[in-house]
Write an enzyme that holds these catalytic residues in place. Sequence first.
Site, PDB file in Angstrom:
ATOM      1  N   HIS A 101      44.517  45.253  28.821  1.00  0.00           N
ATOM      2  CA  HIS A 101      44.639  45.829  30.164  1.00  0.00           C
ATOM      3  C   HIS A 101      46.023  45.480  30.728  1.00  0.00           C
ATOM      4  O   HIS A 101      46.538  44.380  30.494  1.00  0.00           O
ATOM      5  CB  HIS A 101      43.538  45.282  31.079  1.00  0.00           C
ATOM      6  CG  HIS A 101      43.466  46.017  32.374  1.00  0.00           C
ATOM      7  ND1 HIS A 101      44.333  45.758  33.407  1.00  0.00           N
ATOM      8  CD2 HIS A 101      42.672  47.029  32.781  1.00  0.00           C
ATOM      9  CE1 HIS A 101      44.065  46.589  34.409  1.00  0.00           C
ATOM     10  NE2 HIS A 101      43.054  47.364  34.057  1.00  0.00           N
ATOM     11  N   GLY A 127      44.822  50.614  40.965  1.00  0.00           N
ATOM     12  CA  GLY A 127      44.573  49.903  42.219  1.00  0.00           C
ATOM     13  C   GLY A 127      45.472  50.336  43.356  1.00  0.00           C
ATOM     14  O   GLY A 127      45.546  49.663  44.377  1.00  0.00           O
ATOM     15  N   SER A 185      42.861  54.434  39.745  1.00  0.00           N
ATOM     16  CA  SER A 185      42.403  54.988  41.030  1.00  0.00           C
ATOM     17  C   SER A 185      41.424  56.145  40.869  1.00  0.00           C
ATOM     18  O   SER A 185      41.461  57.113  41.643  1.00  0.00           O
ATOM     19  CB  SER A 185      43.610  55.397  41.893  1.00  0.00           C
ATOM     20  OG  SER A 185      44.408  54.259  42.184  1.00  0.00           O
ATOM     21  N   GLU A 235      46.051  54.332  31.006  1.00  0.00           N
ATOM     22  CA  GLU A 235      46.081  53.868  32.390  1.00  0.00           C
ATOM     23  C   GLU A 235      47.532  53.688  32.833  1.00  0.00           C
ATOM     24  O   GLU A 235      48.127  52.624  32.586  1.00  0.00           O
ATOM     25  CB  GLU A 235      45.360  52.519  32.519  1.00  0.00           C
ATOM     26  CG  GLU A 235      43.897  52.570  32.147  1.00  0.00           C
ATOM     27  CD  GLU A 235      43.111  51.468  32.839  1.00  0.00           C
ATOM     28  OE1 GLU A 235      42.146  51.800  33.514  1.00  0.00           O
ATOM     29  OE2 GLU A 235      43.508  50.298  32.734  1.00  0.00           O
ATOM     30  N   ASN A 251      35.284  48.564  35.072  1.00  0.00           N
ATOM     31  CA  ASN A 251      36.045  47.320  34.932  1.00  0.00           C
ATOM     32  C   ASN A 251      35.981  46.591  36.270  1.00  0.00           C
ATOM     33  O   ASN A 251      36.702  46.935  37.206  1.00  0.00           O
ATOM     34  CB  ASN A 251      37.495  47.646  34.563  1.00  0.00           C
ATOM     35  CG  ASN A 251      38.365  46.397  34.508  1.00  0.00           C
ATOM     36  OD1 ASN A 251      37.863  45.278  34.545  1.00  0.00           O
ATOM     37  ND2 ASN A 251      39.674  46.592  34.421  1.00  0.00           N
ATOM     38  N   GLU A 295      46.963  44.546  33.548  1.00  0.00           N
ATOM     39  CA  GLU A 295      47.024  43.335  34.376  1.00  0.00           C
ATOM     40  C   GLU A 295      47.170  42.096  33.498  1.00  0.00           C
ATOM     41  O   GLU A 295      47.816  41.123  33.884  1.00  0.00           O
ATOM     42  CB  GLU A 295      45.784  43.258  35.284  1.00  0.00           C
ATOM     43  CG  GLU A 295      45.892  44.281  36.412  1.00  0.00           C
ATOM     44  CD  GLU A 295      44.578  44.734  37.009  1.00  0.00           C
ATOM     45  OE1 GLU A 295      43.522  44.161  36.676  1.00  0.00           O
ATOM     46  OE2 GLU A 295      44.616  45.696  37.807  1.00  0.00           O
ATOM     47  N   LYS A 340      36.891  43.659  36.989  1.00  0.00           N
ATOM     48  CA  LYS A 340      38.001  42.719  37.210  1.00  0.00           C
ATOM     49  C   LYS A 340      37.451  41.380  37.726  1.00  0.00           C
ATOM     50  O   LYS A 340      36.352  40.996  37.349  1.00  0.00           O
ATOM     51  CB  LYS A 340      39.043  43.338  38.147  1.00  0.00           C
ATOM     52  CG  LYS A 340      39.447  44.740  37.674  1.00  0.00           C
ATOM     53  CD  LYS A 340      40.679  45.263  38.321  1.00  0.00           C
ATOM     54  CE  LYS A 340      40.970  46.659  37.733  1.00  0.00           C
ATOM     55  NZ  LYS A 340      42.233  47.190  38.204  1.00  0.00           N
TER      56      LYS A 340
HETATM   57  P1  PGA Z   1      41.428  51.099  39.567  1.00  0.00           P
HETATM   58  O1  PGA Z   1      41.525  50.220  38.223  1.00  0.00           O
HETATM   59  O2  PGA Z   1      40.358  52.136  39.324  1.00  0.00           O
HETATM   60  O3  PGA Z   1      41.065  50.128  40.646  1.00  0.00           O
HETATM   61  O4  PGA Z   1      42.757  51.728  39.762  1.00  0.00           O
HETATM   62  C1  PGA Z   1      41.426  50.818  36.959  1.00  0.00           C
HETATM   63  C2  PGA Z   1      41.639  49.776  35.898  1.00  0.00           C
HETATM   64  O5  PGA Z   1      42.441  48.876  36.098  1.00  0.00           O
HETATM   65  O6  PGA Z   1      41.005  49.822  34.819  1.00  0.00           O
END
Ligand code: PGA
Length: 267
Positions: free
Chosen positions: A93, A173, A214, A167, A9, A95, A11
């Site tokens: 997601h 993140g 992460s 998640e 992903n 976010e 982003k």
């Molecule tokens: P990250 O993001 O690996 O940077 O924590 C994972 C995600 O949001 O799918």
Amino acid sequence: MRPVIIAANRKMNTPPADAGELAATIAARTEEPGVVRVICPPYVCLFAVRDALQGRGVAVGAQNVHGELAGAYTGEISAPMLKDLATWVIIGHSERRRDQKETDEMVGKKLARAIDAGLRPIVCVGEQLEERESGRAVEVVAKQLHGALAGKDAETLLAGGFVIAYEPVWAIGTGRNASGHDAAAMADAIRSTLEANLSWGEAAERVPVLYGGSVTSANIGEFLGEPSIDGALVGGASLKPDEMAGIVARAAVTARAREAVASGEPA
Ligand code: PGA
């Protein structure tokens, strides 16, 4: 046997001019048999990434899709529009749930559109930190699943390649990942919810569940060592070819072990 899937992903990263080259580099560095690889760049990079990945065995995914087919929705993209550019799509997601106020009902609509258009959906679920700390993580995720999946046919979703990504929001993140044990317990809870509360029965065992939050080449083994976890949705680390090479190499170990069990070979 469930597949082992590593989905990137990206982003809101990588301009279109660089997106194809990064995808091609990662494709070359992650050529491992048995692992399903997916790269999900921003919409405006889909053409470049699709062209760069042609014939390389890596699928292209979008990071979102609208719940309607067409109409007065400025700035939005519908599932039929994605069809020639992507074969996968991330839905719900955290976010987007946070920033665009996406609800479980909206996630359910997007899921239906993705399946109708032949896009493989990765539906994201996960709890906030305070929900985990107050012991409500399973309840929250079960509610998200209900909201998105109630009334949908399990076999239709599975035939459309439906995948769930667990998640935990506090792990995204932040550099603070869930433990493999906790992630596996949640993958089990997700399948139990599907099986009993959403009447999926044995079909629940066939849905791939990924972990996201992460994930790095250093911790991926902790997740893939758990039989109920089928791969990862990788954010930050997916921008780094070395990290992706390490993550997919570890995923190939699990894929080979599953192959061996399925074919009756001694592991
Ligand atoms: P990250 O993001 O690996 O940077 O924590 C994972 C995600 O949001 O799918």
